[in-house]
Structures are given as structure tokens and as C-alpha cells.
Enzyme design. Structure first.
Site, mmCIF file in Angstrom:
data_model
loop_
_atom_site.group_PDB
_atom_site.id
_atom_site.type_symbol
_atom_site.label_atom_id
_atom_site.label_comp_id
_atom_site.label_asym_id
_atom_site.label_seq_id
_atom_site.Cartn_x
_atom_site.Cartn_y
_atom_site.Cartn_z
ATOM 1 N NE ARG A 69 -0.314 0.325 5.144
ATOM 2 C CZ ARG A 69 0.955 1.170 5.311
ATOM 3 N NH1 ARG A 69 0.788 2.160 4.707
ATOM 4 N NH2 ARG A 69 1.610 0.807 6.535
ATOM 5 C CB CYS A 85 1.615 7.752 8.887
ATOM 6 S SG CYS A 85 0.200 6.998 9.163
ATOM 7 C CB VAL A 119 5.567 1.951 9.796
ATOM 8 C CG1 VAL A 119 6.061 3.150 10.595
ATOM 9 C CG2 VAL A 119 5.293 0.715 10.723
#
Length: 220
Positions: free
Chosen positions: A70, A168, A74
Site C-alpha cells: 500500500r 506514518c 508504517v
């Protein structure tokens, strides 16, 4: 098929079998395949997106780390977090990737608004935030004009594992969840509201609900 949606409630599942099943579904779908949304709670796992860097994994301990395809960096998935995977034919819906991201962010914002929770998106960091704290993470992949992966909305979970990473890719990013800001603790109530908002936003007219696991997902 453009206005038809199948919603699959998968219950609690390991990450990798569901990820593989998403790939299979996307590879095998045709122009006549209805769009699907899969709702799932994952067993504890850290997933690294395509842009993920090892330095953002601080202390993963006994929680497994899976390299995913994706978008993004993380994040953590665990029980009490609502994960929704969007398997949507974007060409058929005449949507661009940015359109879909905006729709998903608005979908979450509208869902939270139903509980009188004010939230907002950020132009510099995809996702949805309440008072600057992240309540929903977002990561997508597009193949053959179709989306897979999706969102992770913190509802009523242990947020502790987020302290073991830079969520993230943002050092010190604070996380929050629906149950902490005046929303329900019941994940099924939030699921129901989310699907209601999705059907309205993306103009689905026929919605079918299923608890049948996808081909790979039932091996979890």
C-alpha cells in the site's frame, strides 16, 4: 454494476491472508465485478507501506512486521480498530486517485460528525485528525484502474503499540480513538455508520451484506 456494492464483514483476521485475498480479487475482477468493501479487525501487526523506512520502527517487540504494497509509511493494526478495504473500479466510477482519497477522508469526517466529533483532513499527511491527533490512517494501491487497501479507524483499542513506531513516518505523532472523544466503543455501530456514509458519498443504490470470507481470508 456501477451502483452495486458488496460489503463483507470478515471479523477478526490475520493481515497477510486478507492482503493476499485482496490481490486475488483485484487480479481476477472483470468490468462486471461489483465493487466490494471488506470490514475487518486484524490481529496485532505493524505494516510497512511502500514508502516505509526502517528507522520509523522504534521497538516492535513481539508484534510482527509485514512489508505491504500500500501507499504510505508504517502503521499498526490491532483489535478494536476498524479496517475497511475499498475494492473499487475507479474507471467505472469515473474517479481519480486523489478523488478517492478525498472521498475516504470525507467518509470518515462525516461518520465522526454523526457522533458530534469534529475532525479534519491534513494536506501534508493523509488521514483524519481530531485536535491534531490522528484518528484514522489511510493507504491505497491502484491496479488496472481498481483500488485496494483502504483505511484504519481507531475505535476502541490499545493505542500503546503506536508508541513503538513513528506512525506514518511522523515522529511524535499522537494517536486518538473514537471511544476517547465521545463516540461509541462498539465497533459494529461505527461500521454501520461508515457504510451508510459510503453508500451516500459514492452513489451506490444496491448494497449486499455478506460474512463469507474471501478465498484467502478464510485461512487466517
Amino acid at each position: 454494476m456501477q451502483h452495486q456494492l458488496v460489503v463483507k464483514r470478515l471479523g477478526r483476521q490475520d493481515y497477510e491472508p486478507v492482503w493476499k485475498a485482496m490481490h486475488e480479487f483485484t487480479d481476477q475482477r472483470t468490468d462486471d465485478t461489483p465493487d466490494e468493501v471488506w470490514l475487518v479487525e486484524h490481529n496485532p501487526v505493524f505494516t510497512q507501506g511502500q514508502a516505509g523506512k526502517a528507522e520509523h520502527l522504534i521497538n516492535t517487540g513481539d508484534i510482527p512486521v509485514v512489508q505491504s504494497d500500500r501507499g504510505g509509511q508504517v502503521t499498526y493494526h490491532g483489535p478494536g480498530q476498524l479496517v475497511a478495504y475499498f475494492l473499487i473500479n475507479l474507471r467505472r466510477k469515473k474517479l481519480g486517485v486523489r478523488d478517492l482519497v478525498t472521498h475516504i477522508e470525507n467518509l470518515v469526517i462525516n461518520t465522526l460528525k454523526a457522533y458530534n466529533i469534529d475532525s479534519a483532513a491534513r494536506p501534508d499527511a493523509p488521514g483524519v485528525y481530531v485536535d491534531g491527533k490522528k484518528i484514522c490512517s489511510l493507504g491505497l494501491r491502484i491496479r488496472k484502474g481498481c483500488s485496494f487497501h483502504g483505511l484504519a479507524l481507531n475505535v476502541n483499542m490499545d493505542l500503546g503499540p503506536f508508541l513503538r513506531i513513528n506512525p506514518c513516518g511522523y515522529e511524535g505523532m499522537e494517536m486518538v480513538q473514537v471511544s476517547q472523544v465521545g463516540g461509541p466503543e462498539d465497533i459494529e455501530a461505527v461500521e454501520k455508520q461508515l457504510i451508510q456514509e459510503l453508500v451516500t458519498l459514492l452513489d451506490y443504490e444496491q448494497v449486499e451484506f455478506s460474512t463469507e470470507a474471501p478465498s484467502q481470508g478464510n485461512k487466517a
